[in-house]
Design an enzyme around this catalytic site. Structure first.
Site, PDB file in Angstrom:
ATOM      1  CG  ASP A 126      -2.047  -0.932   1.156  1.00 44.17           C
ATOM      2  OD1 ASP A 126      -2.366  -1.352   0.034  1.00 44.17           O
ATOM      3  OD2 ASP A 126      -2.625  -1.267   2.204  1.00 44.17           O
TER       4      ASP A 126
ATOM      5  CG  ASP B  83      -6.910  -3.989   1.960  1.00 47.32           C
ATOM      6  OD1 ASP B  83      -7.259  -3.898   0.772  1.00 47.32           O
ATOM      7  OD2 ASP B  83      -6.516  -3.034   2.640  1.00 47.32           O
TER       8      ASP B  83
ATOM      9  CG  ASP C  50      -5.281  -0.081   5.521  1.00 48.13           C
ATOM     10  OD1 ASP C  50      -6.039  -0.547   4.648  1.00 48.13           O
ATOM     11  OD2 ASP C  50      -4.860   1.092   5.504  1.00 48.13           O
TER      12      ASP C  50
END
Length: 674
Positions: free
Chosen positions: A196, A524, A520
C-alpha cells in the site's frame, strides 16, 4: 447490514461503507428517479452501517452470496503449504527411502553372512533352523530398524521449530508481530512485495508543502512570505473552518503535532499553528462566535463556516479549486489589498494549480467573504458566492525517510516491489519515483511498455480478464499469458480496488512467485489471506485484516517488511546448516553400519549406541545451529525460489567430502585398531 439489498423507498438514507470499500465518507443512498438517473446509488452492502434516515429495501443476497459473505468465504480458505514445508516434505520422503534401502542392504548382508557360516558347518539345516538363528535374525532386524531411525533426521522438525520460535521473539523487537510460525520462513523466499502507499510507504501525515498567496508560489510555509493581514485571515479561517482535533504537546521544548481526525484539515491546522493561531483558542474556548457551519461532503467538495471576528462577520470557505474558482470575484494581490479578479490572475492561478499537480500535491483553495451583520439565511449558497481568494495550498503525504533505502535493499535482494494504491496515476507515479520503485528519470513517453509499468485498476482487470474458477482450488486469472506479460513490467497499480489486490496475488502465485501483500481494511482481508504472507497494519489495520494476516506491522512501516525478509532468509540458512551437519553424520553412520555388516558380519555400533548418537546430535545441534542471528549479507543475494532444492550442490560436496574423511578415520580405527 447483514444482507445485500436494493433501496426502494427511503428518506435521507446514508451509509458508512468504510469497512467494505475503504472509503471513509458516508455515502448518500436514494431511489433512482428514472432510467437516466445514474448518481442515485441505491444499493446497500452487507457489512456496512446505515448511519441515518429511514427506508425499505428488497433483499437481494444473504449468507455466502452476499458481499460480506463472499469476503468471509475467501478468508476461510485453507492456507497452502509454505515453500519450506513443501521442500521438507519432499526431503523427508527421499531420506526415508535412502534409509530404508540402506537398512535392507545391511540386513541382507548380515543374513547372507550367517547363511554362509551355517553352510560351512556340518549340520546346515539343523543350525539354520534353531533358536540361535531366530535370535540372530531379531538382532539383525533391530540393527536395520536403528539404521532407519538414524537415517531419518528426526531433529529437523525440532530445528525448524526452534529457529522459527527464536525468530518470532526477535522479530517482535523489530516491530513484526508474527501470528503463526510458518509466516517467518515464508518471507525468506518472497520475491514479490505488493505494498500500500498511504501509511506504509508514506507517513500518513498530511503536510502543507507549498502555498500560492498574493500572486506568488512559495515552498517556504511561513507567515513572512505574506502580509500580516493575509496570514491572519488564513490562520483564523483554517482554525474555525475545520472539524479535526489534533493533539498538541510540548516535548523536549518543541511543539509536537499529532494528527487526529481528517488529515487534510490537520495539515491546515498545523500551518495555522506555525503562523501563531491555535485552533483551541478559536473553536473550543469561545464556540458562540461560530455562527453557522456547512460541513464538507463528497458532493459539495467544500466546507463553509461563518465566524464573528469582533465587530466583523466573516464567512470562510475552503475546497477544491475546480469547484470554487467560478464562485470567486476578488483576490488578495501582492500589496495585500482586495481587488477584482483579472484574466492575468486566473492564468497565474491555473499555472500554480498545474505546478502543484505535477508535484502530486493535493490543492485546497482558501477563500473568505465579509458579511453585513449576523446571518439569518440557512442556504449555503448565500455564503459561498462572491468570494475572495486568500491562498491556495499544496498538501502532501510525505514519504517515510527510510523508504528509498528499503526499496533499494529489496532490489539488491532480488525482490520486486509493486505499489498498489487508490490514488490517481500522477500522484502514484510521483510517490513511486520518490520511493525508488520507478526510476527517477522514468518517462512514460520514452518507455514502450509504459502502459504496463503503470496501470489503473480498471485497465488491469480488463487486460487479465478477471478471475476464473473463483473459490475453487483451480482459481486463476482469466488470461494467464497476458498476466505473464504484465508481470514483467508492472510496478504501480493506481486507482486500484481490494479486488485488484486479490487478483494480483492469485496471478503472481500461479506464476510460481512467493508473494507478500500489505493491507489495512476489512476489504483487504481476502488478498492478505490469498498471498503467501499477508502483512496487516498494526495501527491503521482493522481486526478482520489482522485476523487474515500472517504478520502484523506494529509501526505500519515498509522497512519492517525488509526486516521480516532478512529473518526469513536466516531461518532457511539455519535449517540448511543443520541439514548439512546431520546428513554428514547420517551418511557416515549408514556407510559404517553397512560396511560393518558386510565385512565383520555385525554393525560396529549396536542399536543403543546409534540411538544415543542420534539423540545427542539432534538436540544439541538443533539448539546450536537454529539460533544464529541474521547478517545484512543475506539481503545481497537472490531469494530462494519455490522450486529450489533444500540441499544445494555445494552442500552435497561438503557432506560427501567431510563424510569420506570421517569414514576413512573410522575405517582405520575399525579395521586397524585393537
Amino acid at each position: 447490514m447483514s444482507v445485500d439489498g436494493l433501496l426502494i423507498n427511503g428518506s435521507n438514507v446514508s451509509a458508512d461503507e468504510s469497512s467494505i470499500t475503504g472509503e471513509s465518507n458516508e455515502i448518500k443512498k436514494r431511489v433512482p428517479e428514472g432510467p437516466t438517473d445514474k448518481n442515485c446509488n441505491p444499493f446497500l452492502i452487507s457489512g456496512s452501517k446505515v448511519m441515518e434516515g429511514t427506508g425499505e429495501l428488497i433483499v437481494l443476497a444473504v449468507g455466502k452470496n452476499s458481499q460480506y459473505g463472499k469476503l468471509k468465504m475467501k478468508i476461510q480458505q485453507d492456507q497452502d503449504d509454505t515453500p519450506l514445508q513443501e521442500k521438507l516434505s519432499t526431503l523427508a520422503d527421499q531420506i526415508g527411502n535412502v534409509g530404508l534401502m540402506s537398512a535392507i542392504c545391511t540386513f541382507a548382508a548380515m543374513l547372507l553372512h550367517y547363511i554362509y557360516d551355517c553352510a560351512m558347518g556340518e549340520d546346515f539345516f539343523g543350525t539354520l533352523v534353531s533358536w540361535e538363528t531366530l535370535n540372530e535374525l531379531i538382532e539383525y532386524f533391530i540393527i536395520a530398524v536403528s539404521i532407519v531411525v538414524v537415517a531419518v533426521p528426526e531433529g529437523l522438525p525440532l530445528a525448524v521449530t526452534i529457529a522459527l520460535a527464536y525468530s518470532v521473539g526477535k522479530m517482535k523487537d523489530e516491530n513484526n508481530l508474527v501470528r503463526y510460525l510458518q509466516a517467518c520462513e515464508t518471507m525468506g523466499g518472497a520475491n514479490n512485495i505488493c505494498s500500500d502507499k498511504t501509511g506504509t510507504l508514506t507517513k500518513n501525515l498530511m503536510t502543507v508543502t507549498k502555498i500560492f498567496v498574493e500572486q506568488q508560489s512559495h515552498g517556504n510555509i511561513d507567515e513572512s512570505v505574506m502580509k500580516q493581514s493575509t496570514s491572519r485571515l488564513i490562520g483564523i479561517g483554517a482554525c474555525v473552518n475545520s472539524n479535526a482535533h489534533p493533539k498538541v504537546e510540548i516535548k523536549n521544548n518543541k511543539n509536537t503535532f499529532e494528527q487526529i481526525g481528517n488529515k487534510t484539515e490537520c495539515a491546515l491546522l498545523e500551518m495555522a499553528f506555525k503562523f501563531g493561531y491555535d485552533f483551541r483558542n478559536y473553536r473550543d474556548k469561545d464556540k458562540s462566535k461560530i455562527l453557522k457551519v456547512f460541513p464538507f461532503s463528497s458532493e459539495r467538495k467544500k466546507m463553509t463556516t461563518v465566524y464573528e471576528d469582533g465587530k466583523q462577520v466573516l464567512s470562510f470557505t475552503k475546497g477544491a479549486p475546480d469547484f470554487l474558482i467560478d464562485r470567486c470575484t476578488k483576490y488578495v494581490n501582492k500589496s495585500g489589498a482586495v481587488v477584482k479578479i483579472t484574466p492575468d490572475f486566473l492564468n497565474q492561478l491555473r499555472s500554480a494549480i498545474s505546478e502543484f499537480a505535477s508535484e502530486s500535491l493535493r490543492t485546497i483553495l482558501l477563500t473568505y467573504k465579509e458579511l453585513d451583520g449576523r446571518p439569518d439565511s440557512e442556504d449555503s449558497e448565500d455564503y459561498e458566492s462572491d468570494l475572495t481568494i486568500l491562498a491556495m495550498v499544496g498538501i502532501k503525504d510525505p514519504l517515510r525517510d527510510e523508504i528509498p533505502l528499503a526499496v533499494a535493499i529489496c532490489k539488491t535482494a532480488g525482490v520486486t516491489v509493486r505499489m498498489v494504491t487508490g490514488d490517481n496515476k500522477e500522484t502514484a507515479i510521483a510517490i513511486a519515483k520518490e520511493a525508488g520503485i520507478l526510476d527517477r528519470n522514468w518517462d512514460p513517453n520514452a518507455d514502450p511498455n509504459a502502459h504496463y509499468t503503470v496501470m489503473e485498476g480498471k485497465d488491469f482487470r480488463a487486460e487479465v480478464e478477471g478471475l476464473v474458477n473463483e473459490g475453487t482450488e483451480d482459481e486463476t486469472v482469466g488470461n494467464e499469458e497476458k498476466f505473464k506479460e504484465i508481470d514483467r513490467y508492472l510496478r504501480v497499480l493506481a486507482r486500484s480496488s481490494p479486488t485488484d489486490k486479490y487478483l494480483m496475488a492469485t496471478g503472481l502465485k500461479k506464476l510460481g512467485h512467493v508473494v507478500a501483500m500489505t493491507g489495512d481494511g476489512t476489504n483487504d482481508a481476502p488478498a492478505l489471506k490469498k498471498a503467501d504472507i499477508g502483512f496487516a497494519m498494526g495501527i491503521a489495520g482493522t481486526e478482520v485484516a489482522k485476523e487474515a494476516s500472517g504478520i502484523i506491522l506494529l509501526d505500519d512501516n515498509f522497512k519492517s517488511i525488509v526486516t521480516a525478509m532478512k529473518w526469513g532468509r536466516n531461518i532457511f540458512d539455519c535449517i540448511r546448516k543443520f541439514l548439512q551437519f546431520q546428513l554428514t553424520v547420517n551418511f557416515v553412520a549408514l556407510v559404517m553400519a553397512f560396511v560393518g555388516g558386510a565385512v565383520l558380519r555385525e554393525s560396529p555400533l549396536n542399536a543403543i549406541q546409534m540411538l544415543w548418537v542420534n539423540l545427542i546430535m539432534d538436540t544439541l545441534a538443533s539448539l546450536a545451529l537454529a539460533t544464529e542471528p541474521p547478517s545484512d549479507e543475506l539481503l545481497e543475494r537472490m531469494p530462494y525460489s519455490r522450486n529450489e532444492s533444500l540441499i544445494t550442490a555445494n552442500m552435497w560436496k561438503n557432506i560427501i567430502s567431510q563424510g569420506l574423511v570421517q569414514i576413512a578415520i573410522l575405517g582405520t580405527i575399525l579395521f586397524k585398531g585393537p
